[in-house]
Design a protein around this motif. Structure first.
Motif, mmCIF file in Angstrom:
data_model
loop_
_atom_site.group_PDB
_atom_site.id
_atom_site.type_symbol
_atom_site.label_atom_id
_atom_site.label_comp_id
_atom_site.label_asym_id
_atom_site.label_seq_id
_atom_site.Cartn_x
_atom_site.Cartn_y
_atom_site.Cartn_z
ATOM 1 N N ALA A 198 33.132 2.140 3.973
ATOM 2 C CA ALA A 198 33.705 1.014 4.545
ATOM 3 C C ALA A 198 35.071 0.757 3.599
ATOM 4 N N GLN A 199 35.031 1.180 2.601
ATOM 5 C CA GLN A 199 36.415 1.084 1.675
ATOM 6 C C GLN A 199 37.471 1.709 2.019
ATOM 7 N N PHE A 200 36.692 3.160 2.154
ATOM 8 C CA PHE A 200 37.862 4.149 2.592
ATOM 9 C C PHE A 200 38.233 3.837 4.014
ATOM 10 N N ASN A 201 37.541 3.636 4.873
ATOM 11 C CA ASN A 201 38.293 3.340 6.300
ATOM 12 C C ASN A 201 39.060 2.284 6.003
ATOM 13 N N ASP A 202 38.727 0.910 5.317
ATOM 14 C CA ASP A 202 39.933 -0.078 5.051
ATOM 15 C C ASP A 202 41.241 0.305 4.617
ATOM 16 N N LEU A 203 41.075 1.469 3.556
ATOM 17 C CA LEU A 203 42.365 1.865 2.806
ATOM 18 C C LEU A 203 43.023 2.658 3.985
ATOM 19 N N ILE A 204 42.529 3.520 4.686
ATOM 20 C CA ILE A 204 43.202 4.153 5.667
ATOM 21 C C ILE A 204 43.686 3.427 6.783
ATOM 22 N N ALA A 205 42.921 2.445 7.308
ATOM 23 C CA ALA A 205 43.550 1.550 8.375
ATOM 24 C C ALA A 205 44.722 0.746 8.001
ATOM 25 N N ALA A 213 45.752 7.600 0.577
ATOM 26 C CA ALA A 213 45.331 7.507 1.934
ATOM 27 C C ALA A 213 44.597 9.058 2.290
ATOM 28 N N ALA A 214 45.466 10.085 1.532
ATOM 29 C CA ALA A 214 44.953 11.418 2.137
ATOM 30 C C ALA A 214 43.497 11.751 1.386
ATOM 31 N N GLY A 215 43.358 11.253 0.044
ATOM 32 C CA GLY A 215 42.149 11.091 -0.925
ATOM 33 C C GLY A 215 41.182 10.355 -0.119
ATOM 34 N N GLY A 216 41.630 9.291 0.360
ATOM 35 C CA GLY A 216 40.674 8.305 0.879
ATOM 36 C C GLY A 216 39.885 8.799 2.291
ATOM 37 N N LEU A 217 40.713 9.504 3.124
ATOM 38 C CA LEU A 217 40.174 10.125 4.286
ATOM 39 C C LEU A 217 39.245 11.324 3.707
ATOM 40 N N LEU A 218 39.719 12.218 3.098
ATOM 41 C CA LEU A 218 38.726 13.205 2.165
ATOM 42 C C LEU A 218 37.415 12.503 1.733
ATOM 43 N N LYS A 219 37.477 11.366 0.847
ATOM 44 C CA LYS A 219 36.281 11.000 0.333
ATOM 45 C C LYS A 219 35.628 10.248 1.646
ATOM 46 N N LEU A 220 36.007 9.788 2.730
ATOM 47 C CA LEU A 220 35.327 9.422 3.777
ATOM 48 C C LEU A 220 34.747 10.227 4.647
ATOM 49 N N GLY A 221 35.295 11.511 4.535
ATOM 50 C CA GLY A 221 34.315 12.638 5.185
ATOM 51 C C GLY A 221 33.217 13.217 4.373
ATOM 52 N N LEU A 222 33.406 13.031 2.837
ATOM 53 C CA LEU A 222 32.370 13.623 2.005
ATOM 54 C C LEU A 222 31.294 12.532 2.127
ATOM 55 N N SER A 223 31.608 11.166 2.241
ATOM 56 C CA SER A 223 30.634 9.975 2.136
ATOM 57 C C SER A 223 29.706 10.070 3.634
ATOM 58 N N GLN A 224 30.282 10.525 4.714
ATOM 59 C CA GLN A 224 29.593 10.925 5.933
ATOM 60 C C GLN A 224 28.747 12.095 5.595
ATOM 61 N N TYR A 225 29.020 13.049 5.091
ATOM 62 C CA TYR A 225 28.153 14.130 4.710
ATOM 63 C C TYR A 225 27.147 13.777 3.471
ATOM 64 N N GLY A 226 27.465 12.972 2.956
ATOM 65 C CA GLY A 226 26.221 12.322 1.785
ATOM 66 C C GLY A 226 25.313 11.649 2.928
ATOM 67 N N VAL A 240 41.808 15.740 7.918
ATOM 68 C CA VAL A 240 42.371 15.744 6.577
ATOM 69 C C VAL A 240 43.368 16.782 6.561
ATOM 70 N N VAL A 241 42.868 18.191 6.996
ATOM 71 C CA VAL A 241 43.517 19.311 7.073
ATOM 72 C C VAL A 241 45.075 19.180 7.957
ATOM 73 N N SER A 242 44.540 18.631 9.133
ATOM 74 C CA SER A 242 45.691 18.296 10.094
ATOM 75 C C SER A 242 46.702 17.476 9.762
ATOM 76 N N ARG A 243 46.152 16.463 9.306
ATOM 77 C CA ARG A 243 47.180 15.180 8.946
ATOM 78 C C ARG A 243 47.961 15.454 7.731
ATOM 79 N N TYR A 244 47.435 16.082 6.866
ATOM 80 C CA TYR A 244 48.030 16.214 5.356
ATOM 81 C C TYR A 244 47.982 17.709 5.055
ATOM 82 N N PRO A 245 48.721 18.487 5.946
ATOM 83 C CA PRO A 245 48.893 19.861 5.655
ATOM 84 C C PRO A 245 49.504 20.181 4.206
ATOM 85 N N GLY A 246 48.995 21.164 3.553
ATOM 86 C CA GLY A 246 49.458 21.660 2.151
ATOM 87 C C GLY A 246 49.144 20.643 1.062
#
Length: 267
Positions: A198-205, A213-226, A240-246
């Motif tokens: 919920a927090q990472f979604n709020d941050l990204i939105a 934001a990039a770290g937030g989207l990354l941690k959103l994915g890891l939270s979903q995996y958890g 994350v890979v497509s939005r924040y390449p490099g």
């Protein structure tokens, strides 16, 4: 002396009668020899069959031994793959910790949200304005630091409460995006993945261009995996890979995607 035809016939008949038992005896002997030969042949066939069965048993035992050896080697290979996966997962966790993010832990222990030394180097937001704004920013920074110090000390339950209080006091301030990120990290560290999401979604939105934001989207994915949703987690990590390449977040997401795929293959 003349022999009548009748007498001759009687002599021939007598000779035939005398020869019949000998012929019958010869026929009987042939039958007995044939029977014995048949028995001998049957015995040889049985012996051959027994020998073949014994050979098959030996071959089956050899094959069973080979199968057991292959099964053992297969289990060893699986174990090595599991060990390599766990080693890779651990190294990724350490790398992510150094970069301000990490992966779900396999045990029930808290998931460390970040390397404390790296977290302590977080850049302060720039605050511009008059003296009143500067003073308010000072109060905001002080409140933020209290929550952040609890996070660095590993007191994740306390840091979650403190960041929540901070956001109630400063819902749209300079440190609000950072507070949202670290509140998500605090929940993530205690494996409260739903609250973290919920927090990472709020941050990204709310702050899609913020440096968190990039770290937030990354941690959103890891939270979903958890949470156990590997499919959704992979979709988020691919974003994350497509939005924040490099970026560091993109490289970490790519590593985590590979780690997830390897883990799925081992199941």
């Amino acid at each position: 002396m003349r022999i009548s035809i009748k007498s001759l016939m009687l002599v021939v008949a007598a000779a035939l009668v005398a020869a019949a038992p000998a012929y019958a005896q010869r026929v009987s002997l042939a039958d007995r020899v044939g029977a014995l030969e048949q028995q001998a042949n049957n015995t040889q066939a049985n012996t051959d069959m027994l020998n073949q069965l014994q050979q098959l048993r030996s071959e089956m035992q050899a094959l069973q031994g080979t199968i057991e050896q292959l099964q053992h080697e297969n289990e060893q290979l699986k174990q090595r793959n599991r060990d390599q996966y766990l080693d890779l997962d651990g190294r990724l966790n350490r790398l992510e910790g150094n970069g301000g993010a990490d992966a779900p832990a396999a045990s029930a222990a808290p998931v460390l949200p970040a390397n404390p030394s790296a977290a302590s180097k977080e850049r302060a937001p720039t605050v511009r304005g008059d003296a009143g704004s500067q003073a308010a920013a000072g109060d905001e920074r002080a409140a933020y630091n209290v929550a952040f110090d609890a996070l660095k000390a590993g007191n994740y339950a306390d840091s979650a409460q403190l960041f929540q209080s901070f956001l109630e006091l400063y819902p749209n301030a300079a440190y609000t995006p950072n507070a949202l990120y670290w509140l998500g990290e605090s929940y993530y560290a205690t494996r409260n993945f739903k609250m973290a999401e919920a927090q990472f979604n709020d941050l990204i939105a709310r702050y899609p261009t913020h440096d968190k934001a990039a770290g937030g989207l990354l941690k959103l994915g890891l939270s979903q995996y958890g949470e156990g949703d590997a499919v959704l987690a992979q979709q988020t990590l691919e974003q994350v890979v497509s939005r924040y390449p490099g970026s560091d977040a993109a490289r970490t997401a790519q590593d985590r995607l590979q780690s997830i795929r390897v883990g799925q293959q081992l199941r």
